[in-house]
Design a protein around this motif. Structure first.
Motif, PDB file in Angstrom:
ATOM      1  N   LEU A 109      -4.108  17.205  43.700  1.00 35.30           N
ATOM      2  CA  LEU A 109      -3.150  16.097  43.711  1.00 35.30           C
ATOM      3  C   LEU A 109      -3.515  15.054  42.662  1.00 35.30           C
ATOM      4  CD1 LEU A 109      -2.678  15.688  47.571  1.00 35.30           C
ATOM      5  CD2 LEU A 109      -1.131  16.795  45.957  1.00 35.30           C
ATOM      6  N   ASN A 110      -4.798  14.824  42.485  1.00 32.99           N
ATOM      7  CA  ASN A 110      -5.252  13.896  41.450  1.00 32.99           C
ATOM      8  C   ASN A 110      -4.787  14.369  40.075  1.00 32.99           C
ATOM      9  OD1 ASN A 110      -6.983  12.696  39.411  1.00 32.99           O
ATOM     10  ND2 ASN A 110      -8.332  12.015  41.048  1.00 32.99           N
ATOM     11  N   LEU A 111      -5.020  15.659  39.780  1.00 35.53           N
ATOM     12  CA  LEU A 111      -4.611  16.205  38.482  1.00 35.53           C
ATOM     13  C   LEU A 111      -3.104  16.123  38.283  1.00 35.53           C
ATOM     14  CD1 LEU A 111      -6.736  19.475  38.049  1.00 35.53           C
ATOM     15  CD2 LEU A 111      -6.816  17.434  36.594  1.00 35.53           C
ATOM     16  N   MET A 112      -2.351  16.520  39.308  1.00 32.63           N
ATOM     17  CA  MET A 112      -0.902  16.603  39.167  1.00 32.63           C
ATOM     18  C   MET A 112      -0.264  15.240  38.985  1.00 32.63           C
ATOM     19  SD  MET A 112       0.061  19.612  41.916  1.00 32.63           S
ATOM     20  CE  MET A 112       1.704  19.916  41.235  1.00 32.63           C
ATOM     21  N   ASN A 113      -0.962  14.184  39.415  1.00 32.49           N
ATOM     22  CA  ASN A 113      -0.398  12.830  39.350  1.00 32.49           C
ATOM     23  C   ASN A 113      -1.179  11.892  38.428  1.00 32.49           C
ATOM     24  OD1 ASN A 113       1.882  12.784  41.501  1.00 32.49           O
ATOM     25  ND2 ASN A 113       0.196  13.874  42.470  1.00 32.49           N
ATOM     26  N   LEU A 115      -4.056  10.569  38.350  1.00 35.49           N
ATOM     27  CA  LEU A 115      -4.590   9.393  39.035  1.00 35.49           C
ATOM     28  C   LEU A 115      -5.787   8.789  38.312  1.00 35.49           C
ATOM     29  CD1 LEU A 115      -4.319  10.412  42.804  1.00 35.49           C
ATOM     30  CD2 LEU A 115      -2.689   9.181  41.369  1.00 35.49           C
ATOM     31  N   ASN A 116      -6.697   9.621  37.849  1.00 32.42           N
ATOM     32  CA  ASN A 116      -7.867   9.071  37.154  1.00 32.42           C
ATOM     33  C   ASN A 116      -7.473   8.370  35.861  1.00 32.42           C
ATOM     34  OD1 ASN A 116      -9.469  10.139  39.158  1.00 32.42           O
ATOM     35  ND2 ASN A 116     -10.940  11.057  37.746  1.00 32.42           N
ATOM     36  N   ARG A 117      -6.560   8.984  35.115  1.00 27.95           N
ATOM     37  CA  ARG A 117      -6.135   8.389  33.849  1.00 27.95           C
ATOM     38  C   ARG A 117      -5.400   7.076  34.081  1.00 27.95           C
ATOM     39  NH1 ARG A 117      -2.532  12.219  30.440  1.00 27.95           N
ATOM     40  NH2 ARG A 117      -0.857  11.452  31.798  1.00 27.95           N
ATOM     41  N   ASP A 119      -5.624   5.060  36.645  1.00 24.13           N
ATOM     42  CA  ASP A 119      -6.576   4.061  37.127  1.00 24.13           C
ATOM     43  C   ASP A 119      -7.385   3.470  35.968  1.00 24.13           C
ATOM     44  OD1 ASP A 119      -8.328   2.983  39.544  1.00 24.13           O
ATOM     45  OD2 ASP A 119      -9.721   3.844  38.086  1.00 24.13           O
ATOM     46  N   LYS A 120      -7.859   4.350  35.093  1.00 27.64           N
ATOM     47  CA  LYS A 120      -8.663   3.897  33.953  1.00 27.64           C
ATOM     48  C   LYS A 120      -7.841   3.003  33.025  1.00 27.64           C
ATOM     49  CE  LYS A 120     -11.460   5.705  30.126  1.00 27.64           C
ATOM     50  NZ  LYS A 120     -11.953   6.951  29.454  1.00 27.64           N
ATOM     51  N   GLU A 121      -6.583   3.380  32.791  1.00 32.08           N
ATOM     52  CA  GLU A 121      -5.741   2.594  31.892  1.00 32.08           C
ATOM     53  C   GLU A 121      -5.470   1.204  32.461  1.00 32.08           C
ATOM     54  OE1 GLU A 121      -3.335   6.367  29.852  1.00 32.08           O
ATOM     55  OE2 GLU A 121      -2.365   5.130  31.392  1.00 32.08           O
ATOM     56  N   ILE A 122      -5.181   1.120  33.754  1.00 29.99           N
ATOM     57  CA  ILE A 122      -4.920  -0.186  34.368  1.00 29.99           C
ATOM     58  C   ILE A 122      -6.157  -1.065  34.298  1.00 29.99           C
ATOM     59  CG2 ILE A 122      -4.427  -1.346  36.558  1.00 29.99           C
ATOM     60  CD1 ILE A 122      -2.554   1.000  37.195  1.00 29.99           C
ATOM     61  N   ARG A 123      -7.325  -0.486  34.541  1.00 29.25           N
ATOM     62  CA  ARG A 123      -8.566  -1.272  34.444  1.00 29.25           C
ATOM     63  C   ARG A 123      -8.807  -1.784  33.028  1.00 29.25           C
ATOM     64  NH1 ARG A 123     -12.067  -0.202  38.961  1.00 29.25           N
ATOM     65  NH2 ARG A 123     -11.143   1.377  40.334  1.00 29.25           N
ATOM     66  N   ASN A 124      -8.212  -1.086  32.044  1.00 28.58           N
ATOM     67  CA  ASN A 124      -8.358  -1.503  30.654  1.00 28.58           C
ATOM     68  C   ASN A 124      -7.155  -2.296  30.140  1.00 28.58           C
ATOM     69  OD1 ASN A 124     -10.928  -0.352  30.208  1.00 28.58           O
ATOM     70  ND2 ASN A 124     -10.022   1.676  29.910  1.00 28.58           N
ATOM     71  N   GLY A 125      -6.297  -2.738  31.075  1.00 29.68           N
ATOM     72  CA  GLY A 125      -5.190  -3.603  30.693  1.00 29.68           C
ATOM     73  C   GLY A 125      -3.970  -2.884  30.153  1.00 29.68           C
ATOM     74  N   THR A 126      -3.833  -1.576  30.434  1.00 28.02           N
ATOM     75  CA  THR A 126      -2.691  -0.806  29.939  1.00 28.02           C
ATOM     76  C   THR A 126      -1.830  -0.340  31.109  1.00 28.02           C
ATOM     77  OG1 THR A 126      -3.997   0.003  28.075  1.00 28.02           O
ATOM     78  CG2 THR A 126      -1.992   1.229  28.609  1.00 28.02           C
ATOM     79  N   TRP A 127      -0.495  -0.515  30.969  1.00 24.56           N
ATOM     80  CA  TRP A 127       0.447  -0.143  32.029  1.00 24.56           C
ATOM     81  C   TRP A 127       1.429   0.894  31.465  1.00 24.56           C
ATOM     82  CZ3 TRP A 127       0.354  -1.933  37.063  1.00 24.56           C
ATOM     83  CH2 TRP A 127       1.453  -1.596  37.868  1.00 24.56           C
ATOM     84  N   LYS A 128       1.215   2.168  31.803  1.00 29.07           N
ATOM     85  CA  LYS A 128       2.045   3.251  31.287  1.00 29.07           C
ATOM     86  C   LYS A 128       2.644   4.032  32.454  1.00 29.07           C
ATOM     87  CE  LYS A 128      -0.651   4.036  27.047  1.00 29.07           C
ATOM     88  NZ  LYS A 128      -1.439   5.045  26.274  1.00 29.07           N
ATOM     89  N   ASP A 275      -8.705  14.303  29.514  1.00 30.55           N
ATOM     90  CA  ASP A 275      -8.282  13.577  30.712  1.00 30.55           C
ATOM     91  C   ASP A 275      -7.486  14.456  31.677  1.00 30.55           C
ATOM     92  OD1 ASP A 275      -5.783  13.752  29.532  1.00 30.55           O
ATOM     93  OD2 ASP A 275      -5.667  11.629  28.993  1.00 30.55           O
ATOM     94  N   ASN A 276      -7.294  15.726  31.331  1.00 27.86           N
ATOM     95  CA  ASN A 276      -6.674  16.647  32.286  1.00 27.86           C
ATOM     96  C   ASN A 276      -7.706  17.613  32.864  1.00 27.86           C
ATOM     97  OD1 ASN A 276      -7.031  18.073  29.901  1.00 27.86           O
ATOM     98  ND2 ASN A 276      -5.099  19.216  30.080  1.00 27.86           N
ATOM     99  N   VAL A 277      -8.967  17.189  32.812  1.00 23.80           N
ATOM    100  CA  VAL A 277     -10.061  17.892  33.480  1.00 23.80           C
ATOM    101  C   VAL A 277     -10.704  16.929  34.465  1.00 23.80           C
ATOM    102  CG1 VAL A 277     -12.364  18.894  33.191  1.00 23.80           C
ATOM    103  CG2 VAL A 277     -10.534  19.509  31.611  1.00 23.80           C
TER     104      VAL A 277
END
Length: 309
Positions: A109-113, A115-117, A119-128, A275-277
């Motif tokens: 579910l993490n991969l399909m959505n 989630l890690n990417r 989360d990392k982007e939001i912590r770095n000030g990016t909203w995609k 980021d897809n691993v």
């Protein structure tokens, strides 16, 4: 009967041995060298993964009647040699099958959505939003390779997701049930959207997932490896990630584990840059609950064995 216990195990196992007046020596901090000096005095050995119970060690255990592993599989035990010496081998596969199933579905579910990417982007000030749009699991076909304890637990946990579950097991037939349909590899490669492995590491399965194996899949797949790392040839997985045949890959186990050895593997840098691993440190079957259940299951198997003698 006297049992040498060389690894940390849940106290439920000790309690059950005490209740049945079975003698044991609990030494969770013992080294292999110390165990080698003592094993000749014991009829039973209980271990997790502390060291390899190889031919040399088994030879020293001249009185051994059984070896119990508080874990799934017998990876660190020379099964063939132990069996040739008349030693009964016991494992506790039932104890962590639910943990593995939940963990691997979580990774999927993490991969399909993404989630890690995300989360990392939001912590770095990016909203995609568009770039992190995910896939739904519902309606897809999940193929399980191996339908033993872990495969069956995975299928049961997938039953609420509205998926079709196919299972291929080279050593079983007639095992279709309410959670999975028995399938040939021809059906698996044609229909799978998700590929998940639930088989042991053997001479036959080592390096099994290579370029040739992955070539036959018709659709892009999500790849889950929660069985044994040595089953997958990592460069082949990387190649298929590059081509888009594998949409995302999750590994709880790798052919090389722990540092510094892992960082020195030739494929490590290439694997971690993607980021897809998704990676976890061989903990799918290691939860607070499975710590108890592994010891509980093994204790019951030991008691059953001893009562039969």
């Amino acid at each position: 009967m006297n049992i040498l216990i060389v690894d940390d195990i849940h106290h439920i196992l000790l309690e059950k041995l005490n209740q049945n007046n079975i003698a044991y020596n609990y030494q969770p901090d013992i080294t292999r060298e110390e165990a080698e000096q003592q094993i000749g005095s014991y009829e039973g050995l209980i271990i997790r993964s502390k060291f390899q119970v190889d031919q040399d060690f088994i030879e020293l255990g001249s009185k051994l009647q059984f070896i119990g592993r508080s874990g799934a599989g017998m990876d660190n035990i020379d099964e063939a040699y132990a069996t040739s010496k008349g030693i009964v081998l016991l494992s506790a596969n039932e104890g962590n099958r639910d943990a593995v199933g939940e963990h691997m579905i979580g990774m999927l579910l993490n991969l399909m959505n993404n989630l890690n990417r995300g989360d990392k982007e939001i912590r770095n000030g990016t909203w995609k939003r568009e770039e992190n749009r995910g896939y739904e699991l519902m309606g897809r076909t999940v193929a399980l390779i191996g339908y033993g304890n872990n495969g069956q637990a995975m299928a049961k946990k997938l039953s609420g997701f509205g998926v079709t579950v196919l299972a291929y097991d080279k050593y079983k037939t007639g095992f279709s049930d309410e959670y999975a349909t028995e399938a040939s590899m021809e059906e698996v490669v044609k229909m799978a959207d998700v590929l998940s492995f639930h088989i042991p590491l053997t001479r036959e399965t080592k390096g099994m997932v290579d370029d040739e194996y992955l070539f036959h899949f018709r659709k892009p797949i999500f790849f889950l490896m929660g069985a044994r790392g040595g089953i997958a040839h990592i460069p082949a997985v990387l190649k298929n990630l590059d081509s888009g045949k594998i949409l995302g890959a999750a590994f709880d186990v790798l052919p090389v584990e722990k540092f510094p050895a892992l960082s020195q593997a030739e494929w490590y840098a290439e694997l971690i840059r993607r980021d897809n691993v998704l990676l976890s440190p061989h903990v799918a079957g290691w939860t607070f609950e499975s710590y108890y259940k592994l010891s509980d299951v093994l204790a019951d198997k030991i008691l059953t064995l001893l009562h039969q003698q």
